[in-house]
Write an enzyme that holds these catalytic residues in place. Sequence first.
Site, short mmCIF file in Angstrom:
data_model
loop_
_atom_site.label_atom_id
_atom_site.label_comp_id
_atom_site.label_asym_id
_atom_site.label_seq_id
_atom_site.Cartn_x
_atom_site.Cartn_y
_atom_site.Cartn_z
N ALA A 63 -6.18 0.24 7.72
CA ALA A 63 -5.59 1.44 8.35
C ALA A 63 -4.34 1.87 7.58
CB ALA A 63 -5.21 1.12 9.79
N GLY A 104 -8.40 -3.01 8.67
CA GLY A 104 -9.49 -2.12 9.08
C GLY A 104 -10.65 -2.13 8.10
N GLU A 107 -12.72 -5.01 9.04
CA GLU A 107 -13.37 -4.69 10.32
C GLU A 107 -14.54 -3.74 10.12
OE1 GLU A 107 -9.38 -3.68 11.95
OE2 GLU A 107 -10.06 -4.83 13.69
N GLU A 127 -3.24 -8.18 10.06
CA GLU A 127 -2.51 -7.41 11.08
C GLU A 127 -1.39 -8.20 11.72
OE1 GLU A 127 -5.70 -7.25 10.52
OE2 GLU A 127 -6.53 -5.28 10.96
N1 3HC Z 1 -1.07 1.73 4.77
C1 3HC Z 1 -0.20 2.57 4.15
N2 3HC Z 1 0.31 2.33 2.93
C2 3HC Z 1 -0.07 1.20 2.33
C3 3HC Z 1 -0.96 0.28 2.92
C4 3HC Z 1 -1.47 0.59 4.20
N3 3HC Z 1 -2.33 -0.22 4.83
N4 3HC Z 1 -1.13 -0.76 2.08
C5 3HC Z 1 -0.40 -0.50 0.99
N5 3HC Z 1 0.24 0.68 1.14
C6 3HC Z 1 1.11 1.36 0.15
C7 3HC Z 1 2.33 0.54 -0.19
O1 3HC Z 1 3.38 0.83 0.69
C8 3HC Z 1 2.61 1.01 -1.60
O2 3HC Z 1 3.24 2.26 -1.50
P1 3HC Z 1 4.37 2.68 -2.57
O3 3HC Z 1 3.70 2.63 -3.90
O4 3HC Z 1 4.77 4.03 -2.11
O5 3HC Z 1 5.43 1.66 -2.44
C9 3HC Z 1 1.22 1.24 -2.19
O6 3HC Z 1 0.36 1.42 -1.07
C10 3HC Z 1 0.69 0.09 -3.03
O7 3HC Z 1 0.78 -1.11 -2.25
P2 3HC Z 1 1.27 -2.49 -2.87
O8 3HC Z 1 2.42 -2.26 -3.78
O9 3HC Z 1 1.43 -3.43 -1.74
O10 3HC Z 1 -0.02 -2.86 -3.75
P3 3HC Z 1 -0.53 -4.30 -4.16
O11 3HC Z 1 -1.63 -4.08 -5.09
O12 3HC Z 1 0.62 -5.19 -4.54
O13 3HC Z 1 -1.12 -4.95 -2.81
C11 3HC Z 1 -2.39 -4.99 -0.78
C12 3HC Z 1 -2.27 -4.42 -2.21
C13 3HC Z 1 -2.62 -6.50 -0.83
C14 3HC Z 1 -3.55 -4.32 -0.11
C15 3HC Z 1 -1.08 -4.72 -0.01
O14 3HC Z 1 -0.73 -3.35 -0.18
C16 3HC Z 1 -1.16 -4.97 1.46
O15 3HC Z 1 -1.05 -6.10 1.87
N6 3HC Z 1 -1.30 -3.90 2.28
C17 3HC Z 1 -1.29 -3.97 3.70
C18 3HC Z 1 -2.53 -4.61 4.22
C19 3HC Z 1 -2.52 -4.64 5.72
O16 3HC Z 1 -1.65 -5.19 6.34
N7 3HC Z 1 -3.55 -4.03 6.32
C20 3HC Z 1 -3.67 -3.97 7.72
C21 3HC Z 1 -3.32 -2.60 8.13
S1 3HC Z 1 -3.33 -2.47 9.87
C22 3HC Z 1 -4.96 -2.19 10.23
O17 3HC Z 1 -5.80 -2.15 9.41
C23 3HC Z 1 -5.15 -1.91 11.70
C24 3HC Z 1 -6.55 -2.02 12.12
O18 3HC Z 1 -6.76 -3.32 12.64
C25 3HC Z 1 -6.83 -1.01 13.17
#
Ligand code: 3HC
Length: 705
Positions: A63, A104, A107, A127
Amino acid sequence: MSQLVRIDRVDAVTVITLDNPPVNAFAFDLRVALRDALVAGMDDDGVEALVIAAAGRIFSAGADIREFDSGASSDSPSLPELITTIEDAPKPVVVALHGTAVGGACELALGCHGRVAEAGTKIGLPEVTLGIVPGAGGTQRLPRVIGVAAALDIIVSGKPITAERGRDLGLIDEVVGADGDRVEVAVALAHRLATDSTAPAKTRERDDLLAEAREQPGIFDDYRGKIARRARGFEAPFACIDCVEAAVTRPFAEGIAFERETFVRCRDSEQSKAQRYAFFAERQARKVRGVERDTPELTIARAAVLGCGTMGGGIAMCFANAGIPVIVTESDQGVLDRGMEAIRRNYASTVSKGRLSSDDAEARISLIEPSLDFDQLADVDIVIEAVFEDMALKKDIFGRLDAVCRADAVLATNTSSLDVNEIASVTSRPEQVVGTHFFSPANVMRLVEIVRGAATSPETLATTLALSRRLGKVGVVVGVCDSFAANRMLYPYSRQAQFLIEEGAFPEQIDRVLYDFGLPMGPFALSDLAGIDVGWRVRQHREPTRPKNLRYSAIADRLYEMGRYGQKTQKGWYRYEEGSRTPIPDPEVADLIVSTSEALGIERREISDEEILERCMYPLINEGARILDEGIAERASDLDLIWMHGFGFPRYRGGPMFYADSVGLKHVYETMKSFFEVHHDWLEPAPLLEHLAREGRTFGEWTAP
Ligand code: 3HC
Ligand code: NAI
């Protein structure tokens, strides 16, 4: 069709490719585009099956976290709705994962009828690290696919697994090796499923693995007990367990409704706001003023550490853990042997706890090369100096390093307080000199304060930032000042704690308040761990430059004189039983405290928990405001990271500056003002705190001029 998805046809299979750089987050527009592509494929009689793949480095980060604040994550089609559409589809939908597929995205994969992944793909539900539960069916479908025990491990830890492990668990149908093409394999699987006479199988209808869990009703309480220590203070890990339990005890529709309700409650909580803030703060810290994205970096293939004491040994382990060969030097063979022995003991302890195999430990130790030969440093890419905290010694060493090391090598110092510019001045390459201030124990704590000297070049900073990521650390750039940001903020905190015991509190009360607030330990337990003798030596060293109006409590000096050095002597602010690290209040210390108050003419008073928290926290926040004002740190969130990763400040409170914003700067300012009026002692509110409080603004809104 929007450019966020590409649609191709391979024979009778539609391939939908997500293309929403940088991480294919499922923002609203992407969800709409995916829904439209799915519907088009379903409606097309010439299409027998669908494949969902993605362009770019990774499949998807799940997400779009930024939508949680606006609530746009719930706008239709929401992720749960999309996943239901996929699961209910009359034609098979196969997902082709690569790179990373988390949250997501994982999922979504769980709702598909077939799952293919490139070897090494990281799959997981992180999450919980954002203070929420998976909100698109992850807690209900994952246990149905891989069983409750494995699902709990993934969901509650937030740690991803590899595609190979996923195959072993039954999550991934096919792993595609380096010579294969994930989309081709997914298309072939989709075609096979389409030619099957039965309708695509729905994950939600699987019950065999849940039935097994129903035979072990204690599994959830056991898990709660298992994580109690590690997850102390956090709400989300326990909410995750509740949701998986609901998967086992309730029908799917009720379980999903419970997950949704829990997700929304967590998403709107203060904890999740703080943890989301921390996520973006970590990414923000990589953006450093004057260091452009394309700044060239030196590749670090070989490193050296000077000094194999407490810090040097730990830093050498950090390199070895990251697979980087490292030389450690000392000036004396006996000391070097003892340092290497401490490193081996450290690895042996990790092995004995089952956290590392003995083969891996051996492999890491073999990357650390002890040497007395300074000339061996000639071909390393970076040297980190970690000898005694003594300017003359450090200058001598940097002069010698400058003569021996390759012209492009980075010369770093682990000094905790000395002037990096003065150290750099003895070299012919001050632009390649930088501070890398690790925290103790260096192989455990994630913070590295990267100290930017007046001459430090963007290339050196980019190299050091990239290196800290490779070492699994969080690098935060700060400027040169006495003690840098972390310890500079720690001092007023510890000093006030000590004044509070002169005024009427006891160490155990203060430590309890700060422990309950969420810190790993209070200031007195910390002092016993770090060593009262170490603190005494630092005070002796700093005495000549101590401002005359900066008083400190003398009780710690008395403890030092009594030989109470802390845990190492089983006596410090507390006493300790043989072999135990549990602090026990000691009447001898209580007597010393009471007699000190008497000698100072202080009438001891009852001190409330609230005063303790404010007297300790607000002065450190106040010092943070000064640090920002002086340009030593670029943004308040950098200071928050320093506290989270250097001192274990609870992530669910987002760090001290974020905490101050959530309390309200007006209150922090007014409380500081009243402390100053009563106690004076360096408690004067910082001009930036006053300014922001008056304007009704926050540290988060503040940007450096
Ligand atoms: N939403 C919005 N922005 C995101 C994002 C996300 N899920 N994941 C990464 N970004 C953004 C970062 O803020 C960054 O932005 P910036 O360049 O402006 O600083 C850019 O994308 C690149 O991210 P990273 O620098 O972190 O890239 P990496 O390659 O180092 O890492 C990754 C990739 C491992 C996927 C890491 O970005 C990460 O861990 N992301 C979050 C993953 C996460 O927690 N997902 C769960 C989301 S909640 C969800 O899905 C809810 C659902 O259950 C309903
Ligand atoms: P330590 O005393 O444990 O280790 C220093 C080591 O340097 C000793 O083993 C000594 O033999 C060696 N050494 C001295 N001169 C040398 C030389 N000329 N060549 C090679 N080796 C030499 O000290 P510690 O605690 O590891 O501190 C090292 C540095 O790290 C200091 O600058 C300190 O301020 C800083 N630091 C310490 C922290 C801590 O918690 N101990 C935290 C962060 C930084």
